[in-house]
Design an enzyme around this catalytic site. Structure first.
Site, PDB file in Angstrom:
ATOM      1  N   SER A 127       1.856   0.777  13.607  1.00 50.50           N
ATOM      2  CA  SER A 127       1.729   0.223  12.336  1.00 50.50           C
ATOM      3  C   SER A 127       2.478   1.087  11.296  1.00 50.50           C
ATOM      4  O   SER A 127       2.678   2.239  11.240  1.00 50.50           O
ATOM      5  CB  SER A 127       0.386   0.162  11.854  1.00 50.50           C
ATOM      6  OG  SER A 127      -0.079  -0.214  10.447  1.00 50.50           O
ATOM      7  N   TYR A 152      -7.536   4.285  10.203  1.00 50.91           N
ATOM      8  CA  TYR A 152      -6.613   3.371  10.797  1.00 50.91           C
ATOM      9  C   TYR A 152      -5.241   3.858  10.994  1.00 50.91           C
ATOM     10  O   TYR A 152      -4.663   3.719  12.368  1.00 50.91           O
ATOM     11  CB  TYR A 152      -6.608   1.837  10.202  1.00 50.91           C
ATOM     12  CG  TYR A 152      -5.312   1.087  10.702  1.00 50.91           C
ATOM     13  CD1 TYR A 152      -5.739   0.421  11.822  1.00 50.91           C
ATOM     14  CD2 TYR A 152      -4.309   0.615   9.836  1.00 50.91           C
ATOM     15  CE1 TYR A 152      -4.928  -0.605  12.422  1.00 50.91           C
ATOM     16  CE2 TYR A 152      -3.526  -0.300  10.484  1.00 50.91           C
ATOM     17  CZ  TYR A 152      -3.755  -0.742  11.553  1.00 50.91           C
ATOM     18  OH  TYR A 152      -2.750  -1.591  12.034  1.00 50.91           O
TER      19      TYR A 152
END
Length: 335
Positions: A127, A152
């Site tokens: 990501s 995350y």
């Protein structure tokens, strides 16, 4: 090829599965259809791939190590695209253990399965969030990413480290893709475009964080899928020029690569909203709010390496992509 796609009922996983099936590959789709967001939307995505003879659905949680090992042994995939994950920066602040269990433990099960059957290539989702506190633009895969701002992001950075270890120890070719704000038809309801569209059509105000000054490298889902396929077809080998004295974080002596995959053209959030207003034919009521914890102000992908190695060339203008999402949304939800 026989390709295992985890997250096959997800936004990117579903679109990727369709492209692989259309070109004649077999797809083993792994998904547990959890209720993080609307299961009905996931079922509808899955319904697009089920009619293909080459598609095999396995409704399994990647956290179930014994079952995942069984599936690898049963299907013996040639290559794997691992997209299943607990997504969302903000939710990771509320429920961190979901990210530990799915993104770390679940990923370990994928790596072990690849090791067990000698998979030719593992491509997995990282990501843009890994860039965290980095403010050097555009974000480069050659930058240091040791300062994530959410769990995350930390879990995705950990995935890259775990993959490198398996590439080094077991010579498993792995490629990590740092996705930059993917949007488009069949998208995720927890993302801004989906939320904004629903609210504007309902005549409700939208929450615009950082007072609309965010810049994001919005990337249309079809461009993302094209990039994923190009990467899947290019199995990495070790970089002979790599040096431990001056290590490049994007490559290795082992068969390991990292790429950014984005549009390479950041757009300010207010402009993105203007595209949406035009497509909907309605003006948005906005609650302008400060930056949220865990968010970064800007993302901007340097895709030089991906273009050089695969010929990747995203070509969907943001205005066109937003209009295509609105057309899908109105048809799917009949509004």
């Amino acid at each position: 090829m026989k390709v295992m796609v985890t997250g096959s009922a997800g936004f990117i996983g579903s679109a990727l599965s369709l492209r692989l099936l259309a070109r004649g590959d077999e797809v083993i789709g792994i998904d547990n259809l959890n209720d993080y967001y609307d299961v009905g939307l996931k079922e509808a995505r899955l319904a697009r791939t089920l009619p293909f003879d080459g598609f095999r659905e396995e409704r399994v949680d990647i956290e179930d190590g014994a079952r995942m090992r069984e599936l690898f042994a049963l299907h013996r995939p040639d290559r794997v695209v691992h997209l299943a994950a607990q997504a969302g920066v903000r939710y990771s602040i509320e429920n961190p253990m979901a990210y530990i269990n799915t993104n770390l433990v679940g990923f370990a099960h994928i790596l072990e399965g690849c090791r067990d059957v000698g998979v030719e290539h593992l491509v997995y989702a990282s990501s843009s969030s890994v860039y965290g506190a980095n403010t050097a633009m555009p974000f480069s895969i050659h930058h240091n990413v040791d300062h994530p701002l959410s769990l995350y992001a930390a879990s995705k950075k950990a995935n890259e480290l775990m993959a490198h270890t398996y590439s080094h120890l077991y010579r498993i070719p792995t490629t990590g893709l740092r996705f930059f704000t993917v949007y488009g038809p069949w998208g995720r309801p927890d993302m801004a475009l989906f939320k904004f569209t629903r609210a504007i059509l309902a005549g409700e105000p939208i929450d615009v964080f950082n007072y609309g000054k965010h810049r994001r490298d919005f990337t249309f889902v079809d461009d993302i899928v094209e990039g994923v396929i190009r990467v899947l077809d290019r199995v990495p080998s070790g970089d002979p020029s790599w040096s431990g004295a001056q290590p490049d974080p994007a490559t290795s002596q082992g068969p390991y690569r990292i790429y950014n995959i984005g549009n390479n053209k950041p757009v300010e959030l207010m402009e993105y909203i203007a595209f949406l207003e035009e497509a909907l034919g309605r003006k948005a009521q906005m609650n302008l709010l400060p930056l949220q914890p865990g968010d970064v102000p800007d993302t901007y992908a340097d895709v030089t390496d991906l273009v050089r190695d695969t010929g990747y060339c995203p070509d969907t203008p943001v205005g066109e992509g937003v209009a295509r999402f609105v057309e899908w949304y109105r048809g799917f939800y009949r509004v």
